[in-house]
Design a protein around this motif. Sequence first.
Motif, PDB file in Angstrom:
ATOM      1  N   ASP A 217       0.886  -1.294  -0.016  1.00 43.31           N
ATOM      2  CA  ASP A 217       0.008   0.046   0.020  1.00 43.31           C
ATOM      3  C   ASP A 217       0.791   1.249  -0.026  1.00 43.31           C
ATOM      4  OD1 ASP A 217      -1.867   2.084   0.830  1.00 43.31           O
ATOM      5  OD2 ASP A 217      -3.180   0.634   1.131  1.00 43.31           O
ATOM      6  N   PRO A 218       0.520   2.198  -0.986  1.00 43.34           N
ATOM      7  CA  PRO A 218       1.521   3.526  -1.066  1.00 43.34           C
ATOM      8  C   PRO A 218       0.942   4.454  -0.181  1.00 43.34           C
ATOM      9  CG  PRO A 218      -0.148   3.505  -2.773  1.00 43.34           C
ATOM     10  CD  PRO A 218      -0.337   2.059  -1.858  1.00 43.34           C
ATOM     11  N   ARG A 219       0.106   4.292   0.761  1.00 41.08           N
ATOM     12  CA  ARG A 219      -0.602   5.519   1.557  1.00 41.08           C
ATOM     13  C   ARG A 219       0.513   5.969   2.725  1.00 41.08           C
ATOM     14  NH1 ARG A 219      -6.611   3.285   2.483  1.00 41.08           N
ATOM     15  NH2 ARG A 219      -5.494   1.348   2.194  1.00 41.08           N
ATOM     16  N   GLY A 220       1.632   5.193   2.852  1.00 48.60           N
ATOM     17  CA  GLY A 220       2.484   5.600   4.050  1.00 48.60           C
ATOM     18  C   GLY A 220       1.700   5.893   5.407  1.00 48.60           C
ATOM     19  N   GLU A 221       2.029   7.027   5.979  1.00 52.53           N
ATOM     20  CA  GLU A 221       1.333   7.382   7.247  1.00 52.53           C
ATOM     21  C   GLU A 221      -0.340   7.724   7.173  1.00 52.53           C
ATOM     22  OE1 GLU A 221       3.340  10.780   8.440  1.00 52.53           O
ATOM     23  OE2 GLU A 221       5.389  10.081   8.724  1.00 52.53           O
ATOM     24  N   LYS A 222      -0.642   7.680   5.974  1.00 55.13           N
ATOM     25  CA  LYS A 222      -2.230   7.710   5.631  1.00 55.13           C
ATOM     26  C   LYS A 222      -3.102   6.618   5.715  1.00 55.13           C
ATOM     27  CE  LYS A 222      -1.975  12.037   2.977  1.00 55.13           C
ATOM     28  NZ  LYS A 222      -2.050  12.747   1.626  1.00 55.13           N
ATOM     29  N   LEU A 223      -2.374   5.364   6.034  1.00 51.33           N
ATOM     30  CA  LEU A 223      -2.821   4.218   6.120  1.00 51.33           C
ATOM     31  C   LEU A 223      -4.185   4.136   7.069  1.00 51.33           C
ATOM     32  CD1 LEU A 223      -0.038   1.808   6.723  1.00 51.33           C
ATOM     33  CD2 LEU A 223      -1.422   1.995   4.666  1.00 51.33           C
ATOM     34  N   HIS A 224      -4.944   3.413   6.616  1.00 54.01           N
ATOM     35  CA  HIS A 224      -6.109   3.143   7.576  1.00 54.01           C
ATOM     36  C   HIS A 224      -5.762   2.509   8.827  1.00 54.01           C
ATOM     37  CE1 HIS A 224     -10.133   1.801   8.565  1.00 54.01           C
ATOM     38  NE2 HIS A 224     -10.644   2.745   7.810  1.00 54.01           N
ATOM     39  N   PRO A 225      -6.679   2.996   9.819  1.00 52.62           N
ATOM     40  CA  PRO A 225      -6.155   2.429  11.010  1.00 52.62           C
ATOM     41  C   PRO A 225      -6.264   0.706  11.297  1.00 52.62           C
ATOM     42  CG  PRO A 225      -7.693   4.485  11.464  1.00 52.62           C
ATOM     43  CD  PRO A 225      -7.543   4.098   9.898  1.00 52.62           C
ATOM     44  N   LEU A 226      -7.376   0.270  10.225  1.00 54.83           N
ATOM     45  CA  LEU A 226      -7.421  -1.162  10.319  1.00 54.83           C
ATOM     46  C   LEU A 226      -6.266  -1.791  10.036  1.00 54.83           C
ATOM     47  CD1 LEU A 226      -8.998  -3.748  10.153  1.00 54.83           C
ATOM     48  CD2 LEU A 226      -9.270  -3.474   7.959  1.00 54.83           C
ATOM     49  N   LEU A 227      -5.378  -1.233   8.979  1.00 58.52           N
ATOM     50  CA  LEU A 227      -4.206  -1.975   8.342  1.00 58.52           C
ATOM     51  C   LEU A 227      -3.112  -1.816   9.491  1.00 58.52           C
ATOM     52  CD1 LEU A 227      -3.647  -0.496   4.853  1.00 58.52           C
ATOM     53  CD2 LEU A 227      -3.949  -3.017   5.528  1.00 58.52           C
ATOM     54  N   THR A 228      -2.977  -0.748  10.218  1.00 58.69           N
ATOM     55  CA  THR A 228      -2.015  -0.207  11.263  1.00 58.69           C
ATOM     56  C   THR A 228      -2.275  -1.342  12.245  1.00 58.69           C
ATOM     57  OG1 THR A 228      -1.715   2.078  10.616  1.00 58.69           O
ATOM     58  CG2 THR A 228      -1.183   1.635  12.750  1.00 58.69           C
ATOM     59  N   THR A 229      -3.384  -1.460  12.878  1.00 55.76           N
ATOM     60  CA  THR A 229      -3.939  -2.578  14.022  1.00 55.76           C
ATOM     61  C   THR A 229      -3.428  -3.950  13.367  1.00 55.76           C
ATOM     62  OG1 THR A 229      -5.718  -0.966  14.722  1.00 55.76           O
ATOM     63  CG2 THR A 229      -5.512  -3.389  15.247  1.00 55.76           C
ATOM     64  N   LEU A 230      -3.983  -4.319  12.271  1.00 54.23           N
ATOM     65  CA  LEU A 230      -3.543  -5.857  11.687  1.00 54.23           C
ATOM     66  C   LEU A 230      -2.023  -5.908  11.782  1.00 54.23           C
ATOM     67  CD1 LEU A 230      -6.295  -6.458   9.297  1.00 54.23           C
ATOM     68  CD2 LEU A 230      -6.007  -7.534  11.308  1.00 54.23           C
ATOM     69  N   ARG A 231      -1.205  -4.983  11.118  1.00 46.86           N
ATOM     70  CA  ARG A 231      -0.048  -5.093  11.155  1.00 46.86           C
ATOM     71  C   ARG A 231       0.879  -5.217  12.460  1.00 46.86           C
ATOM     72  NH1 ARG A 231       2.142  -0.816   6.388  1.00 46.86           N
ATOM     73  NH2 ARG A 231       1.379  -2.181   4.510  1.00 46.86           N
ATOM     74  N   TYR A 393     -16.163   1.017   8.759  1.00 45.65           N
ATOM     75  CA  TYR A 393     -15.791   0.794   9.933  1.00 45.65           C
ATOM     76  C   TYR A 393     -16.316   1.648  10.830  1.00 45.65           C
ATOM     77  CZ  TYR A 393     -12.288  -1.359   6.909  1.00 45.65           C
ATOM     78  OH  TYR A 393     -11.697  -2.041   5.908  1.00 45.65           O
ATOM     79  N   PRO A 394     -17.557   1.489  11.603  1.00 46.13           N
ATOM     80  CA  PRO A 394     -18.475   2.426  12.301  1.00 46.13           C
ATOM     81  C   PRO A 394     -17.685   3.027  13.573  1.00 46.13           C
ATOM     82  CG  PRO A 394     -19.600   0.574  11.627  1.00 46.13           C
ATOM     83  CD  PRO A 394     -18.415   0.259  11.238  1.00 46.13           C
ATOM     84  N   GLN A 395     -16.756   2.212  14.164  1.00 44.47           N
ATOM     85  CA  GLN A 395     -16.219   2.466  15.152  1.00 44.47           C
ATOM     86  C   GLN A 395     -14.859   3.291  15.266  1.00 44.47           C
ATOM     87  OE1 GLN A 395     -17.573  -0.568  15.487  1.00 44.47           O
ATOM     88  NE2 GLN A 395     -19.284  -0.377  17.153  1.00 44.47           N
ATOM     89  N   ARG A 396     -14.615   3.589  14.006  1.00 45.46           N
ATOM     90  CA  ARG A 396     -13.301   4.122  13.701  1.00 45.46           C
ATOM     91  C   ARG A 396     -13.132   5.233  13.196  1.00 45.46           C
ATOM     92  NH1 ARG A 396      -9.243   0.405  13.876  1.00 45.46           N
ATOM     93  NH2 ARG A 396      -9.704  -1.900  13.717  1.00 45.46           N
ATOM     94  N   ASP A 397     -12.064   6.157  13.456  1.00 49.57           N
ATOM     95  CA  ASP A 397     -12.238   7.675  13.086  1.00 49.57           C
ATOM     96  C   ASP A 397     -12.302   7.767  11.593  1.00 49.57           C
ATOM     97  OD1 ASP A 397     -11.948   8.746  15.651  1.00 49.57           O
ATOM     98  OD2 ASP A 397      -9.807   8.712  15.411  1.00 49.57           O
ATOM     99  N   HIS A 398     -11.517   6.947  10.807  1.00 42.65           N
ATOM    100  CA  HIS A 398     -11.626   6.813   9.195  1.00 42.65           C
ATOM    101  C   HIS A 398     -12.681   5.760   8.828  1.00 42.65           C
ATOM    102  CE1 HIS A 398      -8.928   6.622   5.329  1.00 42.65           C
ATOM    103  NE2 HIS A 398     -10.487   6.575   5.302  1.00 42.65           N
ATOM    104  N   GLU A 399     -14.024   6.262   8.822  1.00 38.36           N
ATOM    105  CA  GLU A 399     -15.219   5.496   9.000  1.00 38.36           C
ATOM    106  C   GLU A 399     -15.324   4.803   7.452  1.00 38.36           C
ATOM    107  OE1 GLU A 399     -19.927   5.748   9.813  1.00 38.36           O
ATOM    108  OE2 GLU A 399     -18.773   7.559   9.416  1.00 38.36           O
TER     109      GLU A 399
END
Length: 477
Positions: A217-231, A393-399
């Motif tokens: 994924d090329p989004r770098g720091e803009k990754l969706h929180p789901l990706l950050t959590t799973l990683r 993702y209803p419970q996340r900032d990035h919905e």
Amino acid sequence: MSENKQPHVLLLISDQHRASTLSCAGDALVQTPALDSLAEQGVRLENLYCNNPICVPSRMSFMTSRYSHHCEVWDNSDSLHSHIPTFAHAFGLAGYRTVLCGRMHFVGGDQLHGFQERAFGDVCGGYLGTNRAEYRSRGFFGVRESIENAGPGPANDLAYDQGVTANACRIIRDHEETGDPRPLLLVVSWYSPHDPYRAYRKDFERHTADNDSPKIDPRGEKLHPLLTTLRARQDLDSLEDAQLSVARASYRAKVEFLDEQIGRVLEHWRFSSFSENQAVCYLSDHGEMLGDHGLWAKNCFYDPASKVPGIMVFPDEFSSGKTEARPASLVDITATLVDIAGAPPLPASDGQSLRDGLRGEETWPSEVLVEMIPSDGNVSRMIRRGKWKLNWYPQRDHEWELFDLENDPDELEDLSRQPEASQRIQELAPLLRKDEWSPQACQRIRQKQTEGKRYLSQWALATIPQDPTMFGIAAPL
């Protein structure tokens, strides 16, 4: 085939097979001649999705043709209520002999759920608290450990799959030789290519020189929180590229091993009289990320995890060698199989039979719904409609995540925060709630079940109940 003659049905199921990892799907790094041949005889469903990218919820949705929140199976610790009918019940009502040979990942004391016979058990224990017994054969648990131990070498799950194959071939032969007048529903279900990422050396060595790389994924720091959590949960960042390459090579080797097992069953099937009046279906319960987006295994909505291979052969009705691009999901496959059997439709089914659509008519499901209802409260849902995929993702900032799969098939450009995406989200969002789906309601039901499941798990660990369906010798964990 006469109008009222029911076909014998062979249903082939794998575990964690990525839809794109087939040579007939364009993967030049694998050879899957058995599945390629099957696709040439029927229709390959290019955009088939599971309804929950986790083993047990996906399988129980498929068994019942109900979404997870309708059959109340949320994760791998949940049991399907025995009062909910399955396609095995439907086939039995239609006069079939129904046989399950191999894995279905049933949890709890009911290890049949409508099947009249279970010819070969499961690779894991069925009771809560013992359902991770399969990991005794590895000596390790988790995605990171699977990758660290990837490579050539025997594993109990490979021996298990060979046992499934041998018993399936026996059932085919015996059903014909005994002259059983009933049509046969034979469900053959393997563990491969699910991790551990270990394969027989002869299969592994064909892939040691594979030159591939995952879609990062090329989004770098803009990754969706789901990706950050799973990683973070998978803890893979410190692994060497060489380790990841070995794991990918092992996975492809296991796909080819699976194809070899499927080929043996199909050979017995074709040389029987069943092939004169038959329907054959191949599918998997979910996919495998294999490093795309920096993720492995499943538990997300990205296509490598939520899309599954699908092949349907019904010579008297479906064209051969056709690829169907319209999206569908496993609950629709269930409805289709029940339709083909001439069985009463399953009550409260969320699926739509694809039979007319696969015969060339316009009838087809308008959208695909996939959901995840984990214990951490981050309930989420996905819709695929045409070329658009919207993840909620209803419970996340990035919905939201919004992808145009026609122009971005690797899902590397989230369009949800672009100004022009607002109208598309407004069109699709109501469909995510159309069956009164509510993250709050799902979580309330889950919480009510938690204490009881914990109690049953403690009972199983304290008593080690006899589990006649488990492959191998039962032993304390």
